[in-house]
Design a protein around this motif. Structure first.
Motif, PDB file in Angstrom:
ATOM      1  N   PRO E  15       0.735  -1.421  -0.003  1.00 51.61           N
ATOM      2  CA  PRO E  15      -0.006  -0.071   0.110  1.00 51.61           C
ATOM      3  C   PRO E  15       0.928   1.177  -0.084  1.00 51.61           C
ATOM      4  CG  PRO E  15      -0.330  -1.274   1.968  1.00 51.61           C
ATOM      5  CD  PRO E  15       0.532  -2.202   1.197  1.00 51.61           C
ATOM      6  N   GLU E  16       2.131   1.346   0.592  1.00 52.28           N
ATOM      7  CA  GLU E  16       2.850   2.503   0.560  1.00 52.28           C
ATOM      8  C   GLU E  16       3.313   2.892  -0.644  1.00 52.28           C
ATOM      9  OE1 GLU E  16       3.296  -0.143   2.577  1.00 52.28           O
ATOM     10  OE2 GLU E  16       3.836   0.293   4.752  1.00 52.28           O
ATOM     11  N   ASP E  17       3.630   2.016  -1.535  1.00 48.44           N
ATOM     12  CA  ASP E  17       3.907   2.743  -2.872  1.00 48.44           C
ATOM     13  C   ASP E  17       3.095   2.353  -3.994  1.00 48.44           C
ATOM     14  OD1 ASP E  17       7.039   0.526  -3.227  1.00 48.44           O
ATOM     15  OD2 ASP E  17       4.611   0.189  -3.493  1.00 48.44           O
ATOM     16  N   GLY E  18       2.207   1.382  -3.635  1.00 44.96           N
ATOM     17  CA  GLY E  18       1.323   1.266  -5.014  1.00 44.96           C
ATOM     18  C   GLY E  18       1.435   0.382  -6.102  1.00 44.96           C
ATOM     19  N   LYS E  19       2.700   0.477  -6.546  1.00 47.58           N
ATOM     20  CA  LYS E  19       3.057  -0.152  -7.812  1.00 47.58           C
ATOM     21  C   LYS E  19       3.149  -1.745  -7.304  1.00 47.58           C
ATOM     22  CE  LYS E  19       8.077   0.056  -8.537  1.00 47.58           C
ATOM     23  NZ  LYS E  19       8.402   0.031  -7.256  1.00 47.58           N
ATOM     24  N   ASN E  20       2.854  -2.458  -8.470  1.00 46.81           N
ATOM     25  CA  ASN E  20       2.692  -3.878  -8.225  1.00 46.81           C
ATOM     26  C   ASN E  20       3.924  -4.486  -8.073  1.00 46.81           C
ATOM     27  OD1 ASN E  20      -0.007  -4.156  -8.179  1.00 46.81           O
ATOM     28  ND2 ASN E  20      -0.358  -5.340 -10.430  1.00 46.81           N
ATOM     29  N   VAL E  21       3.898  -5.651  -7.146  1.00 42.89           N
ATOM     30  CA  VAL E  21       5.170  -6.302  -6.992  1.00 42.89           C
ATOM     31  C   VAL E  21       5.020  -7.591  -7.769  1.00 42.89           C
ATOM     32  CG1 VAL E  21       6.934  -7.425  -5.419  1.00 42.89           C
ATOM     33  CG2 VAL E  21       5.670  -5.346  -5.002  1.00 42.89           C
ATOM     34  N   LEU E  22       3.800  -8.216  -7.478  1.00 43.34           N
ATOM     35  CA  LEU E  22       3.473  -9.452  -8.277  1.00 43.34           C
ATOM     36  C   LEU E  22       2.115  -9.096  -9.131  1.00 43.34           C
ATOM     37  CD1 LEU E  22       3.398 -12.286  -5.356  1.00 43.34           C
ATOM     38  CD2 LEU E  22       5.375 -11.256  -6.675  1.00 43.34           C
ATOM     39  N   PRO E  40      16.969 -10.469  -8.778  1.00 40.13           N
ATOM     40  CA  PRO E  40      17.946  -9.170  -8.209  1.00 40.13           C
ATOM     41  C   PRO E  40      17.345  -8.853  -6.911  1.00 40.13           C
ATOM     42  CG  PRO E  40      16.905  -8.912 -10.742  1.00 40.13           C
ATOM     43  CD  PRO E  40      16.465 -10.055 -10.165  1.00 40.13           C
ATOM     44  N   SER E  41      18.009  -7.824  -6.368  1.00 40.40           N
ATOM     45  CA  SER E  41      17.728  -7.346  -5.080  1.00 40.40           C
ATOM     46  C   SER E  41      16.455  -6.327  -5.465  1.00 40.40           C
ATOM     47  CB  SER E  41      18.933  -6.563  -4.577  1.00 40.40           C
ATOM     48  OG  SER E  41      18.656  -6.183  -3.292  1.00 40.40           O
ATOM     49  N   GLY E  42      15.365  -6.460  -4.612  1.00 40.85           N
ATOM     50  CA  GLY E  42      14.200  -5.815  -4.512  1.00 40.85           C
ATOM     51  C   GLY E  42      13.127  -6.103  -5.626  1.00 40.85           C
ATOM     52  N   SER E  43      13.354  -7.526  -5.850  1.00 37.43           N
ATOM     53  CA  SER E  43      12.580  -7.597  -7.216  1.00 37.43           C
ATOM     54  C   SER E  43      11.204  -8.498  -6.651  1.00 37.43           C
ATOM     55  CB  SER E  43      13.075  -8.808  -7.986  1.00 37.43           C
ATOM     56  OG  SER E  43      13.552  -9.893  -7.437  1.00 37.43           O
ATOM     57  N   GLY E  44      10.984  -8.930  -5.201  1.00 40.33           N
ATOM     58  CA  GLY E  44       9.908  -9.338  -4.750  1.00 40.33           C
ATOM     59  C   GLY E  44       9.915 -10.780  -4.245  1.00 40.33           C
ATOM     60  N   LYS E  45      11.227 -11.297  -3.997  1.00 44.40           N
ATOM     61  CA  LYS E  45      11.379 -12.718  -3.518  1.00 44.40           C
ATOM     62  C   LYS E  45      10.882 -12.580  -2.046  1.00 44.40           C
ATOM     63  CE  LYS E  45      15.766 -12.695  -3.882  1.00 44.40           C
ATOM     64  NZ  LYS E  45      16.008 -11.115  -4.499  1.00 44.40           N
ATOM     65  N   SER E  46      11.331 -11.794  -1.219  1.00 44.82           N
ATOM     66  CA  SER E  46      10.883 -11.747   0.161  1.00 44.82           C
ATOM     67  C   SER E  46       9.213 -11.801   0.082  1.00 44.82           C
ATOM     68  CB  SER E  46      11.620 -10.845   0.779  1.00 44.82           C
ATOM     69  OG  SER E  46      12.905 -10.973   1.118  1.00 44.82           O
ATOM     70  N   THR E  47       8.923 -10.893  -0.893  1.00 49.84           N
ATOM     71  CA  THR E  47       7.356 -10.843  -0.697  1.00 49.84           C
ATOM     72  C   THR E  47       6.435 -11.724  -0.884  1.00 49.84           C
ATOM     73  OG1 THR E  47       7.833  -8.450  -1.792  1.00 49.84           O
ATOM     74  CG2 THR E  47       5.567  -9.269  -1.825  1.00 49.84           C
ATOM     75  N   ILE E  48       7.148 -12.881  -1.815  1.00 49.92           N
ATOM     76  CA  ILE E  48       6.349 -14.136  -2.220  1.00 49.92           C
ATOM     77  C   ILE E  48       6.268 -14.905  -1.044  1.00 49.92           C
ATOM     78  CG2 ILE E  48       6.654 -16.284  -3.455  1.00 49.92           C
ATOM     79  CD1 ILE E  48       7.855 -14.546  -5.942  1.00 49.92           C
ATOM     80  N   ASP E 158      14.511 -17.586   3.910  1.00 50.49           N
ATOM     81  CA  ASP E 158      14.717 -16.390   3.255  1.00 50.49           C
ATOM     82  C   ASP E 158      16.253 -16.264   3.369  1.00 50.49           C
ATOM     83  OD1 ASP E 158      14.809 -13.969   2.055  1.00 50.49           O
ATOM     84  OD2 ASP E 158      13.113 -13.043   3.113  1.00 50.49           O
ATOM     85  N   GLU E 159      17.095 -16.481   2.461  1.00 54.16           N
ATOM     86  CA  GLU E 159      18.731 -16.144   2.487  1.00 54.16           C
ATOM     87  C   GLU E 159      19.114 -16.436   4.013  1.00 54.16           C
ATOM     88  OE1 GLU E 159      19.992 -12.193   0.920  1.00 54.16           O
ATOM     89  OE2 GLU E 159      17.929 -11.833   0.161  1.00 54.16           O
ATOM     90  N   PRO E 160      19.109 -17.864   4.263  1.00 58.68           N
ATOM     91  CA  PRO E 160      19.446 -18.152   5.608  1.00 58.68           C
ATOM     92  C   PRO E 160      21.002 -18.061   5.682  1.00 58.68           C
ATOM     93  CG  PRO E 160      18.647 -19.954   4.512  1.00 58.68           C
ATOM     94  CD  PRO E 160      18.502 -18.892   3.465  1.00 58.68           C
ATOM     95  N   THR E 191      17.919 -17.337  -2.295  1.00 55.71           N
ATOM     96  CA  THR E 191      19.445 -17.029  -2.153  1.00 55.71           C
ATOM     97  C   THR E 191      19.835 -15.784  -3.198  1.00 55.71           C
ATOM     98  OG1 THR E 191      21.536 -18.087  -2.066  1.00 55.71           O
ATOM     99  CG2 THR E 191      19.987 -18.947  -3.671  1.00 55.71           C
ATOM    100  N   HIS E 192      21.020 -15.295  -2.895  1.00 55.85           N
ATOM    101  CA  HIS E 192      21.655 -14.559  -4.120  1.00 55.85           C
ATOM    102  C   HIS E 192      22.927 -15.403  -4.773  1.00 55.85           C
ATOM    103  CE1 HIS E 192      19.887 -10.845  -2.504  1.00 55.85           C
ATOM    104  NE2 HIS E 192      19.503 -10.641  -3.715  1.00 55.85           N
ATOM    105  N   ASP E 193      23.162 -16.578  -4.063  1.00 54.69           N
ATOM    106  CA  ASP E 193      24.360 -17.038  -4.514  1.00 54.69           C
ATOM    107  C   ASP E 193      23.869 -18.536  -5.295  1.00 54.69           C
ATOM    108  OD1 ASP E 193      26.410 -18.916  -4.476  1.00 54.69           O
ATOM    109  OD2 ASP E 193      27.145 -18.572  -2.559  1.00 54.69           O
TER     110      ASP E 193
END
Ligand SMILES: Nc1ncnc2c1ncn2[C@@H]1O[C@H](COP(=O)(O)OP(=O)(O)OP(=O)(O)O)[C@@H](O)[C@H]1O
Ligand SMILES: Nc1ncnc2c1ncn2[C@@H]1O[C@H](COP(=O)(O)OP(=O)(O)OP(=O)(O)O)[C@@H](O)[C@H]1O
Ligand SMILES: [Mg+2]
Ligand SMILES: [Mg+2]
Lengths: 253, 249, 318, 249, 253
Positions: E15-22, E40-48, E158-160, E191-193
């Protein structure tokens, strides 16, 4: 090639705990080399760099730069620590100008000089921003520029990329490699990342003993023109396995 | 600090004030519990003497006291951060001194300094000196060891480290200290005036007490609060200006 | 700061004027009229001094600050001077008697039914912090056949009237017949009071000018000048009581602490009788008075020793 | 907090005390500047009345004041951390209230509560309430959002989050607040007593003042300081016991 | 194999920024799978992952576990965040017992159950220690045990391992792989690795678009019995290059 950095029979221990970190270590690094230092955590890698910067004093033996003994705080080497350590209250140009100011250069001159280099380091237009407004990769670049501006021929980099995400890291590695080729500095580079070490260095020095009496040396069979693809070559994969093997043996689980 | 919407606070404040007003009118003994409206009325009636005599007197005490506190406090903080002996010698004493009820010593200051401005300045300084010295000192210590080491490798002198590192790093601490010290300085001045003065809001409040003038007691206290608020606002503005680099501002 | 305006405006004297600070015993009231009259009429100026008036924040300040040399002259109470001297060796002396008999009364509200000191048993009495007024109450209760230990005595500072009318205390001592009593009447309360003199307390000087011993030694001329000015003020007040009172009232009006004219007028009437006596002019003091007091206080155990009169007072005007 | 060696502080303290003693003997006017030795002597002389009457009286005020402050302060902190309306309504008022010179209101409390213990308790509570409420509240807020979210995914109720997360996390803040509030409570009690009391160290000090007994003025102040130090030590011990999990302890 | 976790046509924006992540994302994960999510960072993985835990609510579409819609806070999945998030005031056993306590189990019982598992997770003898006394790797293991004790069949990690040094990381990866095989849970792993993703997973899902409308899927051609050596196989090297290529294209420098 002439030797830039030499350890002669160096022993060192932190007064706080007494046991030796280095013991009669001999080490020579040639001008223009890119040398990586890998080894288990707590094995003394950072200590080696701190001895070169003069932040710690050898208790026995000698550390020499260009054939002369290290004087504390003579700014003969450029040291880039693990965190970027940018001062949050200074803008990018003010941060980069720090080593110049500390050497007594006037602020105006220092900033002018910094501004020459900012675009070369991909930071054009960011001179007035504060560190908090930059991405991790950009901050690392400011930090590297700052190290570069010490004017020293020997750069000591202590895990500079460990805090970056994998992708940014790959980019920064390639960028650093380009910089090294361009400026022809001597670089000593600490890392935990085996691939990083192999991709960047001429030689990899591995800590396999504690206290450090000698460093196991691996020469990377790649020329100056290298790409990430080269890491997939069989001889490099073998080298990598050998390296991981050496390190894993040393790590307490 | 979170950003608050001030509406709920305003509502509660208004409710409290209304409650007070109604309560005061019910009790109807102005010398025990004056109503807010009576207090405001009193300030208006006495505006002349309050604003031309007593407010300036208090203001002077507060300003002189703060300046001395800042000079001494920052000075001691610098000393302690430069010399580890000074640190070991003074820091524990400084902390221990906080347990001394300095206000209880105030009558002695009156003996030493008479009813001059200095007896009040001393109380103010004693109250505000501690937070300024300790916070500024903590600010000096807050610079990361790694930063100092880095500057060392650049060949920085002790002076460089002080000017380029410690002072900027301690600014946020200094401002927090000031925001604590300012209301305390007003309180200190009031206490001081109360114990021996010929003018000042604290003095005036006490005098009104003997005249059974409840609204007159509160009127200068109200001004004292306003004074403190004004000072805090000024400090906050300076803070915003000087440490805009902080992430959280 | 109340005297500031007048003092600055009139700084026209040719010769060097000497600063004298006078600390009153309390906030200004009728008893101080002669001082304000002397300032207003320029009597002090004539003597080459410039008098600044201060009010005490603590009841004991006039004595201690005079002793410490932080004020030149203070207005204080004769018995308290003796006790301070006897018990703590405070270096002060009296240099002139201002009010020659007690004004002090134990005051209660009529409806509390306290008729004599004995009735104070089991009651709460407020006192203004000076040890002596407390001892007086005890001594009076005793003289009246009561048990002083059954009286609950609390320090109320200067807030005598507030303590009484908010019923925090049943009675107060240290209240003046010429001030608190009429003020109470004016506020619509009916006061009841009794006089210490009626219960075995010998006559004493209610108010005396005190000065530090050091001041007396080094600045005698200034003190003499002050006393002469005060005397002239007193003469003026005696002749023109209404005008003297007006000067005071106007002055206090300016400081936003208006006095009640009716109260002060009544007060003035009482006072004029007490400021001089036959054969004893204004400001004069007798060795006998000091000796008697000193003896009585020692007897009652309030003073640890008797003090010789020479150490207690000095008549600077011969 | 660094670990200090206390020797230098001790040396400086001894130098200061000696200077005081010598100075006092030179001035030789006990009512203006009593010597430390005279003060100690006085405490010994008056030990009976000081320790059986006045110290217990002050102690009672301090304890009652602290308990009330803790109950109200923690209560308000809980309210603010549970309800965002309460937070918005009270937090700004709480901060603003710090600019009110409450001690200047003390004479009125005497009018309201008489010379009973309550007028002093009110002063103590007003002084100590603020640091306890604000610090405890900051403690409640200090729990990382990630912790809360993690507990949510475990199916934790609001109660669980409060008991298992907020309360333990706020303990260090609570103890710091207490360490600040304790000396303040002693000072508050002294001020209260000073304005109207029949017993207590503050009252005693004032009475000695009216008797011009300098050493007698300082003796109870010295005890007040000791009382504050004792309380701080007790709080520190409790702190050590309860938050031994902190890295820096 | 049956599907455990399903996204049907899911759209989501903060809600804070409005543009769709998924945006209208469909996704199915089978029972017992080990799936990595890279991007990539900020692409929405954690959101999922947050949508699966119920910490965020879908605005359109459905997220289902075992065929049922997600209810917030029903503890149906075990979520292990990037930092270990151990509570510093709780001992190891008290930390591990948290999910049990939150489900209403008595403390005594909970600790008894925790103590059964501690040795299995290589933490025997550490029950009374505090987190500050443990190494990074051990803390991660406590965190994993805690996640495991939620009793959920689906574990979201999440990136443990991102905060661990390289060598500890390698060890933890091997350990995690063993645990997965032993307990037969379904694991979704961010992961990023890239090497980590290839070594651990059956499938790698790559974020290549923003907002995420679909995930590019790579199947790892390795069986259950795998070793780190297998990563040097040509087909894996190729897969790795392909992956890095996909990611690099997306990263702003
Ligand atoms: N300032 C210090 N005082 C005392 N001992 C120290 C200090 N710095 C490091 N040590 C000790 O010296 C040894 C070597 O430390 P050093 O930092 O050089 O290791 P490192 O190889 O850089 O480790 P890492 O990979 O974790 O950075 C360690 O055992 C460490 O505990
Ligand atoms: N609480 C939030 N409020 C608003 N926007 C958010 C919030 N959390 C994340 N975002 C935004 O949503 C987008 C996706 O964030 P997300 O954390 O899912 O990325 P990610 O792929 O996990 O990144 P990373 O690899 O850095 O962890 C980002 O643009 C981020 O700025
Ligand atoms: Mg290191
Ligand atoms: Mg993420």
């Amino acid at each position: 090639m002439s030797s830039v950095l030499q350890f002669h029979n160096v022993s060192f221990s932190y007064p706080e705990d007494g046991k030796n970190v280095l013991e009669e270590l001999d080490l020579t690094i040639q001008k223009g080399e890119f040398v990586s230092l890998v080894g288990p955590s707590g094995s003394g890698k950072s200590t080696i760099l701190r001895l070169v910067t003069g932040l710690e004093k050898v208790q026995q033996g000698k550390v020499m730069i260009n054939g002369e003994s290290i004087q504390p705080r003579d700014g003969a080497v450029g040291y880039m620590p693990q965190q970027d350590l940018l001062l949050p209250w200074r803008t990018i140009e003010e941060n980069a100008a720090l080593p110049l100011e500390c050497r007594g250069m006037k602020q105006r001159e220092a900033y002018a000089k910094v501004r020459e280099y900012l675009p070369i380091f991909g930071l054009g237009g960011y001179e007035r921003k504060r560190p908090k407004d930059l991405s991790g990769g950009m901050r690392q670049r400011v930090s590297f520029l700052r190290t570069f501006l010490t004017g020293a021929d020997v750069l000591l980099l202590d895990e500079p990329f460990s805090a970056l995400d994998a992708i940014t890291k790959v980019n920064m590695q390639e960028w650093l490699y380009d910089q090294w080729r361009k400026w022809e500095k001597t670089i000593v580079f600490i890392t935990h990342d085996v691939e990083e070490a192999l991709f960047l260095s001429n030689r990899v020095l591995v800590v396999t003993e504690q206290p450090i009496c000698f460093l196991t040396e691996l020469t990377v069979p790649l020329g100056k023109e290298r790409t990430r693809r080269d890491l997939a070559r069989p001889e490099l994969l073998e080298l990598k396995d050998e390296l991981i093997g050496m390190l894993k043996g040393k790590v307490p689980v | 600090m979170k950003q608050f919407s001030y509406l709920p606070a305003l509502i509660v404040a208004i409710i409290l004030l209304t409650g007070w007003e109604v309560g005061a009118r019910i009790v109807n003994e102005m010398y025990i519990l004056p109503s807010p409206s009576a207090i405001v009325q009193k300030i208006w009636d006495l505006r002349d003497i309050l604003f031309t005599v007593h407010l300036p007197a208090t203001l002077l005490v507060v300003l002189i006291g703060l300046v001395i506190s800042i000079v001494l406090g920052v000075g001691l903080a610098i000393m302690m951060s430069v010399s580890s002996f000074a640190e070991k010698a003074f820091y524990p004493l400084l902390v221990a001194s906080q347990t001394i009820p300095t206000t209880a010593l105030a009558p002695l200051f009156v003996l030493w300094f008479g009813y001059s401005i200095w007896s009040k300045v001393v109380v103010t300084v004693l109250i505000t000196f501690f937070p300024i010295a300790v916070n500024t000192y903590d600010g000096f210590r807050s610079t990361k060891k790694e930063w100092e080491e880095l500057l060392f490798t650049y060949g920085a002198s002790k002076r460089d480290i002080f000017l380029k590192l410690r002072i900027p790093a301690s600014l946020p601490y200094f401002f927090s200290a000031l925001k604590v010290a300012v209301p305390m300085s007003v309180i200190g001045a009031a206490i001081g005036e109360w114990l021996g003065a010929q003018a000042g809001l604290g003095y005036f409040s006490k005098r009104m007490m003997t005249q059974l003038d409840g609204a007159g007691v509160f009127a200068p206290i109200f001004l004292l609060s306003l004074l403190a608020i004004l000072f805090v606002v000024i400090v906050s503005l300076l803070e915003k200006k000087f440490i805009s680099w902080r992430k959280d501002l | 700061g109340c005297s500031k305006g007048t003092e600055n405006a009139e700084k026209t004297g040719k010769k060097e004027t000497k600063e004298v600070t006078l600390m009153l015993d309390w906030y200004p009231n009728a008893v101080h009229s002669f001082i304000y009259a002397a300032i207003e009429k320029g009597y002090f100026k004539e003597e080459g001094i410039n008098v600044k008036v201060q009010f005490p924040s603590n009841p004991t300040d006039p004595l201690t600050l005079a002793a410490a040399g932080k004020v030149t002259v203070g207005l204080y109470y004769q018995p308290d001077v003796i006790i301070a001297k006897a018990n703590e060796g405070i270096p002060v002396k009296s240099i002139g008697a201002v009010v020659r008999s007690p004004l002090n009364r134990v005051v209660s509200l009529k409806d509390s039914g306290i008729a004599s000191p004995k009735d104070l048993e089991g009651k709460t009495v407020g006192f203004p912090g000076t040890e002596l007024s407390k001892e007086y109450v005890k001594s009076m209760v005793k003289a009246d056949g009561g048990d002083p230990n059954k009286v609950n005595i609390v320090d109320v500072g200067f807030d005598l009237v507030p303590a009484l009318i908010t019923k925090k205390t049943d009675a107060v001592t240290g209240a003046y017949i010429n001030h608190e009593v009429p003020v109470l009447r004016d506020k619509g309360y009916e006061p009841a009071y009794f006089n210490p003199a009626d219960y075995g307390v010998p006559n004493y000087y209610e108010l005396v000018f005190v000065a530090g011993e050091k001041t007396i030694k080094t600045d005698k001329a200034t003190l003499q000048a002050f006393l002469r000015g005060a005397q002239k003020g007193y003469e003026f007040m005696k002749k023109n009581p209404d005008e003297a009172l007006n000067i005071l009232l106007k002055h206090e009006e300016k400081a936003s602490s208006p006095l009640i004219p009716a109260v002060e007028k009544e007060s003035m009437g009482i006072l004029l009788d007490k400021m001089e006596a036959k054969d004893e002019p204004f400001l004069s003091q007798t060795s006998k008075s000091w000796e008697e007091q000193s003896k009585w206080l020692k007897e009652k155990g309030m003073a640890q020793k008797e003090v010789a009169p020479e150490e207690l007072y000095e008549n600077l005007l011969k």
